[in-house]
Design an enzyme around this catalytic site. Structure first.
Site, PDB file in Angstrom:
ATOM      1  CG  ASP A 148      26.145  23.134  17.216  1.00  0.00           C
ATOM      2  OD1 ASP A 148      25.281  23.491  16.397  1.00  0.00           O
ATOM      3  OD2 ASP A 148      26.448  23.808  18.221  1.00  0.00           O
ATOM      4  CG  ASP A 177      28.295  26.931  17.393  1.00  0.00           C
ATOM      5  OD1 ASP A 177      27.716  27.149  16.309  1.00  0.00           O
ATOM      6  OD2 ASP A 177      27.719  26.492  18.404  1.00  0.00           O
ATOM      7  CD  GLU A 178      25.731  24.843  13.284  1.00  0.00           C
ATOM      8  OE1 GLU A 178      25.302  24.392  12.219  1.00  0.00           O
ATOM      9  OE2 GLU A 178      25.142  25.692  13.973  1.00  0.00           O
TER      10      GLU A 178
HETATM   11  P1  DGT Z   1      23.667  24.807  21.777  1.00  0.00           P
HETATM   12  O1  DGT Z   1      24.299  24.588  20.460  1.00  0.00           O
HETATM   13  O2  DGT Z   1      22.180  24.627  21.783  1.00  0.00           O
HETATM   14  O3  DGT Z   1      24.316  24.060  22.900  1.00  0.00           O
HETATM   15  O4  DGT Z   1      23.838  26.356  22.151  1.00  0.00           O
HETATM   16  P2  DGT Z   1      24.607  27.513  21.391  1.00  0.00           P
HETATM   17  O5  DGT Z   1      24.623  28.691  22.276  1.00  0.00           O
HETATM   18  O6  DGT Z   1      25.952  27.059  20.935  1.00  0.00           O
HETATM   19  O7  DGT Z   1      23.631  27.797  20.186  1.00  0.00           O
HETATM   20  P3  DGT Z   1      23.876  27.797  18.626  1.00  0.00           P
HETATM   21  O8  DGT Z   1      24.785  26.682  18.228  1.00  0.00           O
HETATM   22  O9  DGT Z   1      22.536  27.860  17.996  1.00  0.00           O
HETATM   23  O10 DGT Z   1      24.579  29.189  18.334  1.00  0.00           O
HETATM   24  C1  DGT Z   1      25.978  29.422  18.436  1.00  0.00           C
HETATM   25  C2  DGT Z   1      26.255  30.805  18.999  1.00  0.00           C
HETATM   26  O11 DGT Z   1      25.601  31.801  18.207  1.00  0.00           O
HETATM   27  C3  DGT Z   1      25.685  31.003  20.389  1.00  0.00           C
HETATM   28  O12 DGT Z   1      26.592  30.564  21.395  1.00  0.00           O
HETATM   29  C4  DGT Z   1      25.428  32.472  20.430  1.00  0.00           C
HETATM   30  C5  DGT Z   1      25.072  32.840  19.016  1.00  0.00           C
HETATM   31  N1  DGT Z   1      23.605  32.938  18.874  1.00  0.00           N
HETATM   32  C6  DGT Z   1      22.726  31.934  18.716  1.00  0.00           C
HETATM   33  N2  DGT Z   1      21.463  32.367  18.617  1.00  0.00           N
HETATM   34  C7  DGT Z   1      21.525  33.720  18.723  1.00  0.00           C
HETATM   35  C8  DGT Z   1      20.536  34.783  18.712  1.00  0.00           C
HETATM   36  O13 DGT Z   1      19.321  34.552  18.599  1.00  0.00           O
HETATM   37  N3  DGT Z   1      21.009  36.056  18.850  1.00  0.00           N
HETATM   38  C9  DGT Z   1      22.358  36.334  18.985  1.00  0.00           C
HETATM   39  N4  DGT Z   1      22.751  37.596  19.100  1.00  0.00           N
HETATM   40  N5  DGT Z   1      23.289  35.386  19.012  1.00  0.00           N
HETATM   41  C10 DGT Z   1      22.889  34.088  18.886  1.00  0.00           C
HETATM   42 CA    CA Z   2      26.189  25.379  19.468  1.00  0.00          CA
HETATM   43 CA    CA Z   3      25.404  26.164  16.122  1.00  0.00          CA
END
Ligand code: DGT
Ligand code: CA
Ligand code: CA
Length: 368
Positions: free
Chosen positions: A9, A109-110
């Site tokens: 991830d 991203d996974e």
């Molecule tokens: P992490 O994995 O906790 O370090 O943080 P992220 O930002 O990579 O989170 P992740 O892996 O759950 O989600 C991947 C991408 O998907 C994130 O960079 C932006 C998008 N995303 C996640 N959650 C939401 C949401 O609630 N709304 C929208 N519009 N996009 C989202």
């Molecule tokens: Ca992520």
């Molecule tokens: Ca993810």
């Protein structure tokens, strides 16, 4: 051999990409926003970097709320640009494909990948392989990632969730059930607030409690399919394989036969040059393959395939001519049509450093 599954991830993905493209953002709270366009502030937070998260910013939160939380902190609010992130995602997935062989892309991203081969079924060795992969992704894209490793996809994903950011967590098969058993049910992928509440109301709060609950008792509340799925996940007996998508690279070649036939010997003779050409391509690209398919287009123009997947990578297609002939023979026997065009397709391709020995192959060639 024990199954060793990896889950990768990318850390704070969209916001990290923005930081990469503009390093001056690194020291500031960065919020990637989905502006809905009604007013300057309307819309939600897609994601944010860890500096912003420390101030309480979360995905899905209204932008106006994030602005309040970050007041006076020189925060940057950036509109989401999915094309940028998709390009980056592709680079990450290709790196995994090159390093490990095949990959199941589950979101932007996974990804899951099977480390059984690369680690020889040893969890201790898989750690080295994963560290190398993390480093390779960092050097080719600049991104930090988190990898979880476990005996099932579920455990691997739970491990990567726990190890974020820039982490690596290996949960050995011997301790996996006990390890996840201590966690609350909502840590299982797919258990949201609704299912959690139903389970909690039945007195099931930990994964170990779920693991020892007869799934038929849950049928009424959450349905048979979900009940069984959760029971298997909790007991670490969900053995869902890695599904490599159709988007993965393939090598194929198909020719029109001099005359229509249902004789596999004639087909083999005519595709001899195709086999040579494919071998040449494998060599140039330095690829090995795990799966092959024969393609037969019959005289009614219908396309048929028969597939064989090996438990290891092979870098020389001429070694498996017998299998190719056997697949064509099986097809010809089962079809009452004549074959007009014939070909081959190799997939589950990967670059591997370790050369499989021919004797190993011959010893194992009956494995289907
Ligand atoms: P992490 O994995 O906790 O370090 O943080 P992220 O930002 O990579 O989170 P992740 O892996 O759950 O989600 C991947 C991408 O998907 C994130 O960079 C932006 C998008 N995303 C996640 N959650 C939401 C949401 O609630 N709304 C929208 N519009 N996009 C989202
Ligand atoms: Ca992520
Ligand atoms: Ca993810």
């Amino acid at each position: 051999m024990r199954r060793v599954i990896g889950h990768l991830d990318v850390d704070y993905f969209y916001a990290q990409v923005e930081e990469l493209l503009n390093p001056s953002l690194r020291s500031k709270p960065v919020v990637v926003c989905v502006f809905s366009g009604r007013t300057e502030l309307s819309g939600v937070v897609s994601t944010s970097n860890y500096i912003a998260r420390q101030c309480g910013v979360k995905s899905g939160m209204p932008i106006s709320k994030a602005k309040k939380l970050l007041e006076g902190k020189d925060a940057k609010f950036i509109p989401l640009d999915i094309e940028k992130y998709s390009n980056m995602s592709e680079k990450v997935m290709n790196t995994i494909r090159q390093e490990i062989g095949s990959v199941e892309v589950v979101s932007i991203d996974e990804a899951y990948f099977d480390l059984t081969e690369a680690s020889g079924g040893e969890f201790s060795k898989s750690k080295e392989v994963a560290l190398k992969l993390k480093e390779k992704i960092r050097s080719t894209t600049g991104l930090t990632t988190t990898i979880g490793i476990g005996p099932t996809k579920t455990v691997a994903k739970m491990a990567s969730d726990m190890a974020k950011p820039d982490g690596l967590l290996v949960i050995d098969d011997l301790i996996a059930k006990e390890f996840i058993g201590k966690l609350p049910v909502e840590k299982l992928p797919g258990v949201g607030p609704k299912t959690r509440k139903i389970l909690n109301d039945l007195g099931i709060s930990s994964i170990s409690q779920l693991a020892s609950t007869d799934p038929t008792l849950l049928y009424k509340k959450i349905g048979k399919k979900v009940s069984i799925k959760l029971f298997r996940m909790a007991n670490v007996i969900d053995d869902e394989p890695i599904k490599t998508g159709l988007s993965s690279e393939q090598i194929s070649k198909i020719i029109t036969l001099k005359s229509n036939t249902n004789n596999e010997k004639q087909i083999m003779q005519e595709i001899e040059n195709s086999i040579k050409a494919i071998q040449e391509k494998l060599k140039i690209k330095d690829y090995s393959f795990k799966s092959l398919a024969i393609i037969a287009i019959t005289d009614d123009m219908k396309m048929h395939t028969r597939t064989k997947t090996y438990p290891f990578y092979i870098n020389d297609i001429t070694l498996v001519k017998n299998d190719i002939e056997r697949l064509f023979a099986e097809f010809c026997k089962s079809s009452d049509r004549l074959v007009r065009r014939a070909g081959l397709k190799l997939f589950d391709l990967g670059k591997i450093r370790r050369q499989e020995s021919i004797s190993y192959y011959l010893g194992a060639s009956d494995v289907s």
